[in-house]
Design an enzyme around this catalytic site. Structure first.
Site, PDB file in Angstrom:
ATOM      1  N   ASP A  30       0.849  -1.194   0.000  1.00 29.31           N
ATOM      2  CA  ASP A  30       0.000   0.000   0.000  1.00 29.31           C
ATOM      3  C   ASP A  30       0.883   1.241   0.000  1.00 29.31           C
ATOM      4  O   ASP A  30       2.015   1.207   0.493  1.00 29.31           O
ATOM      5  CB  ASP A  30      -0.912   0.009   1.239  1.00 29.31           C
ATOM      6  CG  ASP A  30      -2.174   0.824   1.028  1.00 29.31           C
ATOM      7  OD1 ASP A  30      -3.258   0.229   0.949  1.00 29.31           O
ATOM      8  OD2 ASP A  30      -2.071   2.069   0.923  1.00 29.31           O
ATOM      9  N   THR A 120     -13.667  -2.673  -8.220  1.00 30.93           N
ATOM     10  CA  THR A 120     -14.838  -2.545  -9.087  1.00 30.93           C
ATOM     11  C   THR A 120     -14.495  -1.568 -10.200  1.00 30.93           C
ATOM     12  O   THR A 120     -14.209  -0.395  -9.942  1.00 30.93           O
ATOM     13  CB  THR A 120     -16.043  -2.025  -8.269  1.00 30.93           C
ATOM     14  OG1 THR A 120     -16.244  -2.926  -7.182  1.00 30.93           O
ATOM     15  CG2 THR A 120     -17.294  -1.930  -9.123  1.00 30.93           C
ATOM     16  N   LEU A 147     -17.792  -8.904  -1.094  1.00 32.82           N
ATOM     17  CA  LEU A 147     -17.920  -8.937   0.369  1.00 32.82           C
ATOM     18  C   LEU A 147     -18.770  -7.788   0.887  1.00 32.82           C
ATOM     19  O   LEU A 147     -18.876  -6.737   0.266  1.00 32.82           O
ATOM     20  CB  LEU A 147     -16.540  -8.931   1.035  1.00 32.82           C
ATOM     21  CG  LEU A 147     -15.628  -7.716   0.902  1.00 32.82           C
ATOM     22  CD1 LEU A 147     -16.031  -6.551   1.762  1.00 32.82           C
ATOM     23  CD2 LEU A 147     -14.222  -8.130   1.252  1.00 32.82           C
ATOM     24  N   CYS A 260     -19.804   1.720  -1.777  1.00 28.80           N
ATOM     25  CA  CYS A 260     -20.063   1.025  -3.043  1.00 28.80           C
ATOM     26  C   CYS A 260     -21.342   1.462  -3.758  1.00 28.80           C
ATOM     27  O   CYS A 260     -21.270   1.972  -4.879  1.00 28.80           O
ATOM     28  CB  CYS A 260     -20.086  -0.471  -2.813  1.00 28.80           C
ATOM     29  SG  CYS A 260     -18.455  -1.127  -2.403  1.00 28.80           S
ATOM     30  N   LYS A 263     -21.635   5.126  -5.430  1.00 27.01           N
ATOM     31  CA  LYS A 263     -20.696   5.379  -6.536  1.00 27.01           C
ATOM     32  C   LYS A 263     -20.877   4.380  -7.676  1.00 27.01           C
ATOM     33  O   LYS A 263     -20.728   4.728  -8.838  1.00 27.01           O
ATOM     34  CB  LYS A 263     -19.248   5.401  -6.043  1.00 27.01           C
ATOM     35  CG  LYS A 263     -18.629   4.031  -5.826  1.00 27.01           C
ATOM     36  CD  LYS A 263     -17.115   4.096  -5.773  1.00 27.01           C
ATOM     37  CE  LYS A 263     -16.491   2.794  -5.343  1.00 27.01           C
ATOM     38  NZ  LYS A 263     -16.508   1.693  -6.291  1.00 27.01           N
TER      39      LYS A 263
HETATM   40  N1  NAD Z   1     -15.518  -1.816   0.579  1.00 28.80           N
HETATM   41  C1  NAD Z   1     -16.344  -2.719   0.094  1.00 28.80           C
HETATM   42  O1  NAD Z   1     -17.292  -3.177   0.756  1.00 28.80           O
HETATM   43  C2  NAD Z   1     -16.163  -3.238  -1.304  1.00 28.80           C
HETATM   44  C3  NAD Z   1     -16.857  -4.386  -1.712  1.00 28.80           C
HETATM   45  C4  NAD Z   1     -16.677  -4.845  -3.007  1.00 28.80           C
HETATM   46  C5  NAD Z   1     -15.858  -4.161  -3.888  1.00 28.80           C
HETATM   47  N2  NAD Z   1     -15.217  -3.031  -3.477  1.00 28.80           N
HETATM   48  C6  NAD Z   1     -14.342  -2.357  -4.440  1.00 28.80           C
HETATM   49  O2  NAD Z   1     -12.998  -2.693  -4.118  1.00 28.80           O
HETATM   50  C7  NAD Z   1     -12.124  -1.586  -4.366  1.00 28.80           C
HETATM   51  C8  NAD Z   1     -11.398  -1.203  -3.096  1.00 28.80           C
HETATM   52  O3  NAD Z   1     -12.346  -0.770  -2.151  1.00 28.80           O
HETATM   53  P1  NAD Z   1     -11.970  -0.542  -0.614  1.00 28.80           P
HETATM   54  O4  NAD Z   1     -13.226  -0.258   0.100  1.00 28.80           O
HETATM   55  O5  NAD Z   1     -11.093  -1.649  -0.157  1.00 28.80           O
HETATM   56  O6  NAD Z   1     -11.085   0.793  -0.738  1.00 28.80           O
HETATM   57  P2  NAD Z   1     -10.189   1.476   0.366  1.00 28.80           P
HETATM   58  O7  NAD Z   1     -10.220   2.923   0.082  1.00 28.80           O
HETATM   59  O8  NAD Z   1     -10.576   0.981   1.722  1.00 28.80           O
HETATM   60  O9  NAD Z   1      -8.725   0.898   0.071  1.00 28.80           O
HETATM   61  C9  NAD Z   1      -7.971   1.212  -1.052  1.00 28.80           C
HETATM   62  C10 NAD Z   1      -6.498   1.130  -0.666  1.00 28.80           C
HETATM   63  O10 NAD Z   1      -5.692   1.275  -1.832  1.00 28.80           O
HETATM   64  C11 NAD Z   1      -4.533   2.014  -1.483  1.00 28.80           C
HETATM   65  N3  NAD Z   1      -3.917   2.539  -2.710  1.00 28.80           N
HETATM   66  C12 NAD Z   1      -4.335   3.544  -3.525  1.00 28.80           C
HETATM   67  N4  NAD Z   1      -3.506   3.676  -4.556  1.00 28.80           N
HETATM   68  C13 NAD Z   1      -2.536   2.725  -4.420  1.00 28.80           C
HETATM   69  C14 NAD Z   1      -1.415   2.348  -5.172  1.00 28.80           C
HETATM   70  N5  NAD Z   1      -1.091   2.949  -6.314  1.00 28.80           N
HETATM   71  N6  NAD Z   1      -0.658   1.325  -4.713  1.00 28.80           N
HETATM   72  C15 NAD Z   1      -0.953   0.673  -3.570  1.00 28.80           C
HETATM   73  N7  NAD Z   1      -2.008   0.997  -2.823  1.00 28.80           N
HETATM   74  C16 NAD Z   1      -2.805   1.996  -3.229  1.00 28.80           C
HETATM   75  C17 NAD Z   1      -5.067   3.063  -0.541  1.00 28.80           C
HETATM   76  O11 NAD Z   1      -4.030   3.640   0.240  1.00 28.80           O
HETATM   77  C18 NAD Z   1      -6.047   2.234   0.291  1.00 28.80           C
HETATM   78  O12 NAD Z   1      -5.433   1.661   1.419  1.00 28.80           O
HETATM   79  C19 NAD Z   1     -13.025  -0.492  -4.944  1.00 28.80           C
HETATM   80  O13 NAD Z   1     -13.015  -0.600  -6.332  1.00 28.80           O
HETATM   81  C20 NAD Z   1     -14.393  -0.846  -4.403  1.00 28.80           C
HETATM   82  O14 NAD Z   1     -15.431  -0.375  -5.218  1.00 28.80           O
HETATM   83  C21 NAD Z   1     -15.344  -2.568  -2.210  1.00 28.80           C
END
Ligand code: NAD
Length: 441
Positions: A30, A120, A147, A260, A263
């Site tokens: 990260d 996503t 999830l 989610c 957006k």
């Molecule tokens: N949160 C949910 O419930 C959920 C469920 C299904 C899908 N998603 C999808 O999964 C994806 C992630 O969601 P999330 O909630 O985990 O996001 P989040 O914001 O909690 O985590 C994203 C992480 O990526 C890191 N990051 C950003 N740019 C980076 C890079 N270049 N290199 C390394 N790390 C980097 C950030 O520092 C952060 O820790 C999104 O596309 C979201 O739509 C989320």
């Protein structure tokens, strides 16, 4: 098999910890140094049940974290789990994803690797990533995540389906690798959907938009119920008994929030528009959701006339129970509307980290009672309701377990605005409370 997980937020961290528990050697990467420092000490930067225990079990054994992309060199599979937030126009902002792909390039060599996009992403993104990685010895796989925050660890080990999208289904190599990684789920007979990139990408948006539509449908109906004296909870129950409809996501309230649904619905609208198709239904889903909270707020305002100087307990801060995630939380939207109207707000959430995140977000002063502007964040629900002009339920917890007799004695005025229709109406009315729900009296 060695695995890297890029992005250690809600999705990436659960993926990293879950794969470590399944026996793989995993490195989480990260860009957030603070997060990585914390993770290497075995402390989770976010709250999910059982997450920290699993993290502690595997840290510095088969699970490590770093800010460097170097571990990609040794990895057979790289999961991309970075955020894809909404941009100013409503599109999915893919900057984090593309930046991660660019950074990754420095560590790719002649060794074959599978790059898996878990974030996503709009239809066409996997194709674009493959284009960026043209000439490298990689296959790109779409593997959307389903999830649910609040029970994310449970969901990792008990998914309802695993969706995998490939460029070319006759190329068995990446399919076999993904089936090995997810062998545990194959053994459990979890359905695998093996399809092309575009279908896989759209399955994720279709699922979220459908659930959001179910919520907006019942929320719109609740407005009519409210006006004509029908009870939306009984309507939902009766509807849900029809197996074709099902009882999930039919509880009327103040709308969906979180990182989610809002957006993803907006991003799907954009994908239609970018393809010159009018997204009539999905646009309506979004509009109903935007209006729902305003409608509820007007209800509160209508009761008091003027909110200036009135004090409210807002119960629930995060967008749903058992999480600390405040993104697009309806509770926070409601707090902002109340503060803008000159009201004083006493916020409470059962999850300590949700309270902490609220304190940090509003940059409140840290003292025993945490305050700033006209907003106080309290650790105790009975402190939160003390001397208030009204109680507002904003997050869907079961507050029936609380002592409402005691609460009745603590408040200034016995009025409840139940934005999640969770309270036992008969019980609270018997205790002398006035009750206003969403399509429920
Ligand atoms: N949160 C949910 O419930 C959920 C469920 C299904 C899908 N998603 C999808 O999964 C994806 C992630 O969601 P999330 O909630 O985990 O996001 P989040 O914001 O909690 O985590 C994203 C992480 O990526 C890191 N990051 C950003 N740019 C980076 C890079 N270049 N290199 C390394 N790390 C980097 C950030 O520092 C952060 O820790 C999104 O596309 C979201 O739509 C989320």
């Amino acid at each position: 098999m060695k695995i890297s997980v890029v992005g250690t937020g809600y999705v990436g961290l659960i993926q990293a910890v879950g794969l470590a528990e399944l026996g793989f050697e995993v490195v989480g990467i990260d860009i957030d140094e603070m997060k990585i420092k914390q993770l290497n000490k075995g402390k989770s930067p976010l709250y999910e049940e059982d997450l920290e225990e699993l993290l502690k079990k595997h840290i510095n054994k088969n699970l490590t974290f770093t800010t460097s992309y170097e571990p990609i060199k040794d990895s057979d599979v790289v999961f991309l789990c970075v955020g894809t937030p909404q941009d100013a126009e409503g599109n999915a902002d893919l900057r984090f994803l593309f930046s991660a792909v660019e950074k990754m390039k420095d560590y790719l060599d002649e060794k074959y690797r599978v790059i898996v996009i878990k974030s996503t992403v709009p239809v066409g993104t996997n194709r674009k990533v493959k284009e960026i990685l043209k000439g490298y010895n990689v296959d790109v796989v779409s593997n959307p995540e389903f999830l649910r925050e609040g029970i994310a660890v449970y969901d990792f080990f008990n998914p309802e389906r695993i969706v995998l999208g490939f460029e070319d289904l006759s190329n068995k190599k990446p399919i076999e690798i993904m089936e090995t990684i997810y062998g545990y789920f194959k053994e459990k007979n979890i359905p695998f959907i093996i399809t092309n990139w575009e279908t896989s990408e759209l399955i994720k948006y279709a699922s979220n938009a459908f659930l959001a539509t179910k919520i907006s449908f019942i929320n719109e109906l609740a407005k009519l119920s409210d006006k004509v004296g029908a009870d939306i909870k009984t309507i939902s129950y009766a509807m849900g008994l029809d197996k074709r409809i099902g009882d999930k996501f039919l509880n009327a309230g103040i709308g969906y929030g979180g990182s989610c649904f809002p957006k993803d619905v907006k991003a799907l609208i954009k994908q239609f528009e970018n393809n010159n198709i009018e997204p009539i239904l999905i646009k309506a889903t979004d509009k109903v959701n935007e209006e729902q909270i305003k409608w509820f707020f007007e209800k509160i305002k209508g009761y008091y006339g003027n909110l200036n100087g009135k004090t409210f307990a807002v119960l629930g801060l995060a967008f749903k129970p058992n999480t600390d995630d405040l993104r697009e939380s309806r509770a926070i939207k409601l707090i902002d509307m109340l503060l803008d109207s000159g009201a004083i707000v006493k916020g409470f959430d059962y999850v300590e980290k949700a309270r902490e995140n609220t304190i940090n977000m509003y940059k409140l002063n840290k003292s025993k009672i945490v305050y700033g502007y006209n907003l106080y964040v309290l650790d105790d629900i009975y402190e939160a309701v003390k001397d208030v002009d009204g109680i507002i339920i904003a997050t869907e917890y079961d507050y029936n377990k609380e002592d409402w007799k005691k609460i009745g004695k603590l408040v200034k005025e016995k009025v409840i605005f139940d934005g999640r229709n969770v309270l036992d109406v008969k019980k609270v009315k018997k205790l002398g409370f006035k009750y206003y729900g969403v399509g429920r009296r």
